[in-house]
Motif scaffolding. Structure first.
Motif, PDB file in Angstrom:
ATOM      1  N   LEU A 200       0.841  -1.195   0.000  1.00  0.00           N
ATOM      2  CA  LEU A 200       0.000   0.000   0.000  1.00  0.00           C
ATOM      3  C   LEU A 200       0.872   1.239   0.000  1.00  0.00           C
ATOM      4  CD1 LEU A 200      -2.743   1.509   0.422  1.00  0.00           C
ATOM      5  CD2 LEU A 200      -2.300   1.271   2.898  1.00  0.00           C
ATOM      6  N   VAL A 201       0.539   2.193  -0.837  1.00  0.00           N
ATOM      7  CA  VAL A 201       1.161   3.509  -0.816  1.00  0.00           C
ATOM      8  C   VAL A 201       0.071   4.504  -0.406  1.00  0.00           C
ATOM      9  CG1 VAL A 201       2.421   5.256  -2.113  1.00  0.00           C
ATOM     10  CG2 VAL A 201       2.751   2.826  -2.649  1.00  0.00           C
ATOM     11  N   PRO A 202       0.160   5.041   0.816  1.00  0.00           N
ATOM     12  CA  PRO A 202      -0.901   5.940   1.281  1.00  0.00           C
ATOM     13  C   PRO A 202      -0.985   7.200   0.435  1.00  0.00           C
ATOM     14  CG  PRO A 202       0.427   5.134   3.117  1.00  0.00           C
ATOM     15  CD  PRO A 202       1.145   4.761   1.857  1.00  0.00           C
ATOM     16  N   GLY A 203      -2.194   7.723   0.311  1.00  0.00           N
ATOM     17  CA  GLY A 203      -2.403   8.932  -0.459  1.00  0.00           C
ATOM     18  C   GLY A 203      -1.812  10.159   0.210  1.00  0.00           C
ATOM     19  N   GLY A 204      -1.709  11.223  -0.571  1.00  0.00           N
ATOM     20  CA  GLY A 204      -1.169  12.474  -0.071  1.00  0.00           C
ATOM     21  C   GLY A 204      -0.218  13.103  -1.066  1.00  0.00           C
ATOM     22  N   PRO A 205       0.304  14.271  -0.717  1.00  0.00           N
ATOM     23  CA  PRO A 205       1.204  14.971  -1.635  1.00  0.00           C
ATOM     24  C   PRO A 205       2.629  14.431  -1.567  1.00  0.00           C
ATOM     25  CG  PRO A 205       0.905  16.262   0.348  1.00  0.00           C
ATOM     26  CD  PRO A 205       0.024  15.053   0.494  1.00  0.00           C
ATOM     27  N   PHE A 206       3.363  14.626  -2.631  1.00  0.00           N
ATOM     28  CA  PHE A 206       4.801  14.357  -2.636  1.00  0.00           C
ATOM     29  C   PHE A 206       5.438  15.238  -3.696  1.00  0.00           C
ATOM     30  CE2 PHE A 206       3.837  11.902  -6.340  1.00  0.00           C
ATOM     31  CZ  PHE A 206       5.022  11.674  -7.020  1.00  0.00           C
ATOM     32  N   PRO A 321       0.159   1.337 -13.246  1.00  0.00           N
ATOM     33  CA  PRO A 321       0.246   2.550 -12.435  1.00  0.00           C
ATOM     34  C   PRO A 321       0.414   3.779 -13.313  1.00  0.00           C
ATOM     35  CG  PRO A 321       2.344   1.398 -12.403  1.00  0.00           C
ATOM     36  CD  PRO A 321       1.376   0.512 -13.137  1.00  0.00           C
ATOM     37  N   THR A 322      -0.075   4.907 -12.822  1.00  0.00           N
ATOM     38  CA  THR A 322       0.267   6.158 -13.489  1.00  0.00           C
ATOM     39  C   THR A 322       1.729   6.472 -13.220  1.00  0.00           C
ATOM     40  OG1 THR A 322      -0.257   7.549 -11.587  1.00  0.00           O
ATOM     41  CG2 THR A 322      -2.079   7.003 -13.099  1.00  0.00           C
ATOM     42  N   GLU A 323       2.271   7.383 -14.004  1.00  0.00           N
ATOM     43  CA  GLU A 323       3.655   7.799 -13.765  1.00  0.00           C
ATOM     44  C   GLU A 323       3.791   8.415 -12.375  1.00  0.00           C
ATOM     45  OE1 GLU A 323       7.176  10.505 -15.827  1.00  0.00           O
ATOM     46  OE2 GLU A 323       5.078  10.876 -16.386  1.00  0.00           O
ATOM     47  N   GLN A 324       2.789   9.178 -11.944  1.00  0.00           N
ATOM     48  CA  GLN A 324       2.839   9.805 -10.632  1.00  0.00           C
ATOM     49  C   GLN A 324       2.840   8.749  -9.520  1.00  0.00           C
ATOM     50  OE1 GLN A 324       0.799  10.615 -13.120  1.00  0.00           O
ATOM     51  NE2 GLN A 324       1.334  12.739 -13.621  1.00  0.00           N
ATOM     52  N   GLU A 325       2.017   7.719  -9.680  1.00  0.00           N
ATOM     53  CA  GLU A 325       1.988   6.646  -8.685  1.00  0.00           C
ATOM     54  C   GLU A 325       3.330   5.919  -8.647  1.00  0.00           C
ATOM     55  OE1 GLU A 325      -2.702   5.335  -8.621  1.00  0.00           O
ATOM     56  OE2 GLU A 325      -1.399   4.535 -10.195  1.00  0.00           O
ATOM     57  N   TRP A 326       3.865   5.633  -9.823  1.00  0.00           N
ATOM     58  CA  TRP A 326       5.152   4.923  -9.860  1.00  0.00           C
ATOM     59  C   TRP A 326       6.211   5.721  -9.114  1.00  0.00           C
ATOM     60  CZ3 TRP A 326      10.189   5.383 -10.808  1.00  0.00           C
ATOM     61  CH2 TRP A 326      10.940   4.214 -10.938  1.00  0.00           C
ATOM     62  N   GLU A 327       6.301   7.023  -9.387  1.00  0.00           N
ATOM     63  CA  GLU A 327       7.365   7.808  -8.752  1.00  0.00           C
ATOM     64  C   GLU A 327       7.129   7.960  -7.258  1.00  0.00           C
ATOM     65  OE1 GLU A 327       9.684  12.067  -9.117  1.00  0.00           O
ATOM     66  OE2 GLU A 327       8.990  11.079 -10.953  1.00  0.00           O
ATOM     67  N   LYS A 328       5.893   8.082  -6.830  1.00  0.00           N
ATOM     68  CA  LYS A 328       5.664   8.165  -5.388  1.00  0.00           C
ATOM     69  C   LYS A 328       6.092   6.869  -4.709  1.00  0.00           C
ATOM     70  CE  LYS A 328       2.635   9.526  -1.691  1.00  0.00           C
ATOM     71  NZ  LYS A 328       1.349  10.100  -1.241  1.00  0.00           N
ATOM     72  N   ALA A 329       5.743   5.723  -5.303  1.00  0.00           N
ATOM     73  CA  ALA A 329       6.168   4.442  -4.738  1.00  0.00           C
ATOM     74  C   ALA A 329       7.682   4.337  -4.677  1.00  0.00           C
ATOM     75  CB  ALA A 329       5.591   3.294  -5.563  1.00  0.00           C
ATOM     76  N   PRO A 375      10.849   2.768   0.543  1.00  0.00           N
ATOM     77  CA  PRO A 375      10.207   2.854   1.857  1.00  0.00           C
ATOM     78  C   PRO A 375       8.861   2.139   1.922  1.00  0.00           C
ATOM     79  CG  PRO A 375      11.189   4.958   1.313  1.00  0.00           C
ATOM     80  CD  PRO A 375      11.318   4.093   0.090  1.00  0.00           C
ATOM     81  N   CYS A 376       8.125   2.097   0.798  1.00  0.00           N
ATOM     82  CA  CYS A 376       6.823   1.420   0.796  1.00  0.00           C
ATOM     83  C   CYS A 376       6.955  -0.094   0.805  1.00  0.00           C
ATOM     84  CB  CYS A 376       5.997   1.872  -0.402  1.00  0.00           C
ATOM     85  SG  CYS A 376       6.646   1.312  -2.007  1.00  0.00           S
ATOM     86  N   GLY A 377       8.160  -0.608   0.557  1.00  0.00           N
ATOM     87  CA  GLY A 377       8.393  -2.044   0.532  1.00  0.00           C
ATOM     88  C   GLY A 377       8.526  -2.642  -0.846  1.00  0.00           C
ATOM     89  N   ALA A 378       8.251  -1.895  -1.914  1.00  0.00           N
ATOM     90  CA  ALA A 378       8.389  -2.413  -3.274  1.00  0.00           C
ATOM     91  C   ALA A 378       9.859  -2.600  -3.621  1.00  0.00           C
ATOM     92  CB  ALA A 378       7.731  -1.480  -4.277  1.00  0.00           C
ATOM     93  N   ARG A 379      10.146  -3.616  -4.410  1.00  0.00           N
ATOM     94  CA  ARG A 379      11.519  -3.926  -4.812  1.00  0.00           C
ATOM     95  C   ARG A 379      11.686  -3.798  -6.329  1.00  0.00           C
ATOM     96  NH1 ARG A 379      13.740  -9.098  -1.268  1.00  0.00           N
ATOM     97  NH2 ARG A 379      12.995  -8.349   0.770  1.00  0.00           N
ATOM     98  N   GLN A 380      12.935  -3.630  -6.711  1.00  0.00           N
ATOM     99  CA  GLN A 380      13.340  -3.640  -8.129  1.00  0.00           C
ATOM    100  C   GLN A 380      12.648  -2.555  -8.945  1.00  0.00           C
ATOM    101  OE1 GLN A 380      12.684  -8.013  -7.797  1.00  0.00           O
ATOM    102  NE2 GLN A 380      14.284  -8.120  -9.393  1.00  0.00           N
TER     103      GLN A 380
END
Length: 462
Positions: A200-206, A321-329, A375-380
Motif C-alpha cells: 500500500l502507498v498511502p495517499g497524499g502529496p509528494f 500505475p500512473t507515472e505519478q503513482e510509480w514515482e511516489k512508490a 520505503p513502501c516495501g516495493a523492490r526492483q
C-alpha cells in the motif's frame, strides 16, 4: 551520515524536496574533472565492448529495421560529442562537419540508415577516438561554471548519458542479431525473502521531479507537488510465470482484455506471446543474446509492449500505475516527507541495490535486491526491466526545453507512453528515481516489463 536524514522544508511548496546530488555539487573543481573523466572512460569501455565483440560485417549489417547498424550508433556517439563538447563548450573548429547530417537522428529514420554513406568500422573508431582525446584535453581546462550548459559539468554529463543510452540501444541490437552468443556476464543474484504480492502507498502529496539533480535532463524538471490518492502496487514486476498463465489461458485470443488500439495491434502484428518466446510442447523457451533456454518463471517478464502490459493488467483485475503513482512508490519517504534520489536513499546505485549497467545480461528473479527496496516495501523499481506506466509523455508544469527542443519537447503527446526505472541494460549514470523514458506503445524490442497497481476496494483499508 544517514541517506534519509530530515531535509529542510521548501518555503515555496511547503514540502520537503529531494536532496541534491551533493557528491557533484560539493566536489572541488579538480575532483569534479576527475570524476567526469572517469565516467567518460568507463562509458567508452562499454561502447567498445559492444562494438568489438562482433566482426565488421555484423557492425555494418542492419539486424532489424527497428534498429540502426551498430556502426551508425558508434559514429553518432562521436558526432554528438563533437557538436556539444568540442564545438560548443570548447569553441574549437569542427573535426568532421561533412558528417553532421549523416548522424542526425531526425533526418534519417533507422530503416534508411544502412543506405547512407556511413563511416566504416575503422574510420568510425578513429573518429570517435579523435573526438574523445580532444574532449579529455578540453576537460582539463574548461570552466565548469558561469554558463548553464557547463555548470557542474552538465554538458559532459549529458554526453555520458547520451552514450550510455546508445549503449543500451546497441545491447538491444545484440539481442536482435542472429548467430552464436558473443556477450557474457555473471548471473544475477537470487531472490530473497517471502514477500507480499502488493504494498500500500498511502495517499497524499509528494514532490515529483527535480530542480536540483545536476545531471537531470529537461523532462525531469522542475520539482513540483503532486497529490496521489491511496493505491496498491505490486511488490515486484510481473514475472514470466504469471504472464505465462495469461498466455496459456488465452489472453491473446480474448479481445475483452485489450483496448481497441491494443487489439488492433495484436491482430495486425500476429502477437501470441512476448517477443523472443517460443513454444516447446507444453513448455516455453526464450532466446537471450544467442542462447535458447527454458523460460525462467521467476524473472520479470521482458519484451512486452504497452498494449500487452495493459491487457495483462486488466486480465489480472488491476491496471498499470500512473507515472505519478510509480514515482511516489519509488521515491517518497513518509518518515521524512522527502523525495529520495533512489528508492533506497540518496547514495549512488551499487551492485547491492539494483541490476544496472549490463552487469548481468538478464533481469534478476523477482524479489532480489532487498537493500534496494523503497520505503513502501516495493523492490526492483530501479533496474531489471523498464516499467510501462499508463501515462502519456507530457511536460511538467514549468517545463523549459534545455539545451535543445529535440531531446524531449518534440515527443510530448499521447503518441508516447512513459516508462520508468531502467533495465539491466541501463547504466547508473542514465537512471535515477526521477528519470523518464518514453516510447511508442507498440515497442517490444526494448527491455521493458511492468508491474500492476490498483485502487483499494471500498472498505478494504478499514
Amino acid at each position: 551520515m544517514s541517506t534519509r536524514s530530515k531535509a529542510h522544508t521548501d518555503p515555496e511548496t511547503d514540502t520537503a524536496p529531494e536532496v541534491s546530488r551533493g557528491d557533484l555539487a560539493e566536489l572541488g573543481v579538480e575532483r569534479l574533472r576527475s570524476r567526469v573523466a572517469g565516467e567518460l572512460i568507463r562509458t567508452r569501455e562499454r561502447s567498445a565492448a559492444l562494438t568489438e565483440s562482433v566482426d565488421d560485417d555484423d557492425l555494418t549489417r542492419q539486424h532489424s529495421p527497428l534498429m540502426s547498424p551498430l556502426v551508425w550508433d558508434l559514429a553518432h556517439i562521436g558526432s554528438q560529442e563533437e557538436l556539444w563538447l568540442v564545438r560548443d563548450v570548447g569553441g574549437a573548429e569542427a573535426i568532421r562537419p561533412d558528417i553532421d547530417d549523416l548522424y542526425d537522428a531526425f533526418q534519417h529514420p533507422r530503416r534508411d540508415r544502412p543506405q547512407l554513406p556511413l563511416l566504416g568500422p575503422a574510420e568510425a573508431r578513429s573518429y570517435v577516438g579523435t573526438v574523445r582525446q580532444k574532449v579529455l584535453d578540453l576537460l582539463d581546462r574548461a570552466p565548469l561554471e558561469g554558463r548553464r550548459l557547463v555548470e557542474q559539468a552538465f554538458a559532459f554529463g549529458m554526453i555520458v548519458q547520451h552514450e550510455q543510452q546508445h549503449d543500451e540501444t546497441m545491447l538491444a541490437t545484440h539481442q536482435l542479431r542472429d548467430g552464436p552468443p558473443v556477450l557474457t556476464a555473471e548471473p544475477p543474484p537470487a531472490a530473497s525473502g517471502d514477500l507480499a504480492a502488493e504494498v500500500l502507498v498511502p495517499g497524499g502529496p509528494f514532490t515529483m521531479g527535480t530542480s536540483t539533480e545536476p545531471w537531470a535532463l529537461d523532462n525531469e524538471r522542475p520539482a513540483h507537488q503532486v497529490h496521489v490518492a491511496d493505491f496498491l502496487i505490486d511488490t515486484t514486476p510481473v514475472t514470466n510465470g504469471a504472464y505465462r498463465r495469461f498466455v496459456d489461458g488465452g489472453g491473446y485470443d480474448s479481445p475483452q482484455w485489450w483496448s481497441d488500439a491494443g487489439w488492433a495491434y495484436r491482430q495486425h502484428a500476429g502477437l501470441g506471446a512476448p517477443r523472443f518466446w517460443r513454444r516447446d510442447g507444453a513448455s516455453w523457451l526464450r532466446r537471450r543474446f544467442g542462447h535458447v533456454e527454458p523460460l525462467p518463471d521467476d524473472e520479470p517478464v521482458l519484451h512486452v509492449s504497452f498494449h500487452e502490459a495493459e491487457a495483462y493488467a486488466r486480465w489480472a483485475g488491476k491496471r498499470l500505475p500512473t507515472e505519478q503513482e510509480w514515482e511516489k512508490a519509488a521515491r517518497h519517504d513518509p518518515s521524512t516527507g522527502r523525495s529520495l534520489r533512489y528508492p533506497w536513499g540518496d547514495e549512488d546505485p551499487g551492485p547491492e541495490h539494483a541490476n544496472l549497467g549490463q552487469r548481468h545480461l538478464q533481469p534478476a528473479p523477482a524479489g532480489a535486491y532487498p537493500r534496494g527496496a523503497a520505503p513502501c516495501g516495493a523492490r526492483q523499481l530501479i533496474g531489471d526491466v523498464w516499467e510501462w506506466t499508463s501515462s502519456d509523455f507530457l511536460p511538467y508544469p514549468g517545463f523549459g526545453a534545455f539545451p535543445y527542443r529535440e531531446y524531449s519537447e518534440v515527443f510530448f503527446g499521447p503518441e508516447h507512453k512513459v516508462l520508468r526505472g531502467g533495465s539491466f541494460g541501463t547504466d547508473a549514470a542514465a537512471c535515477r528515481g526521477s528519470f523518464r523514458n518514453w516510447d511508442l506503445p507498440i515497442r517490444r524490442q526494448i527491455f521493458a516489463g511492468f508491474r500492476c497497481a490498483r485502487t483499494p476496494r471500498p472498505g478494504e483499508l478499514g
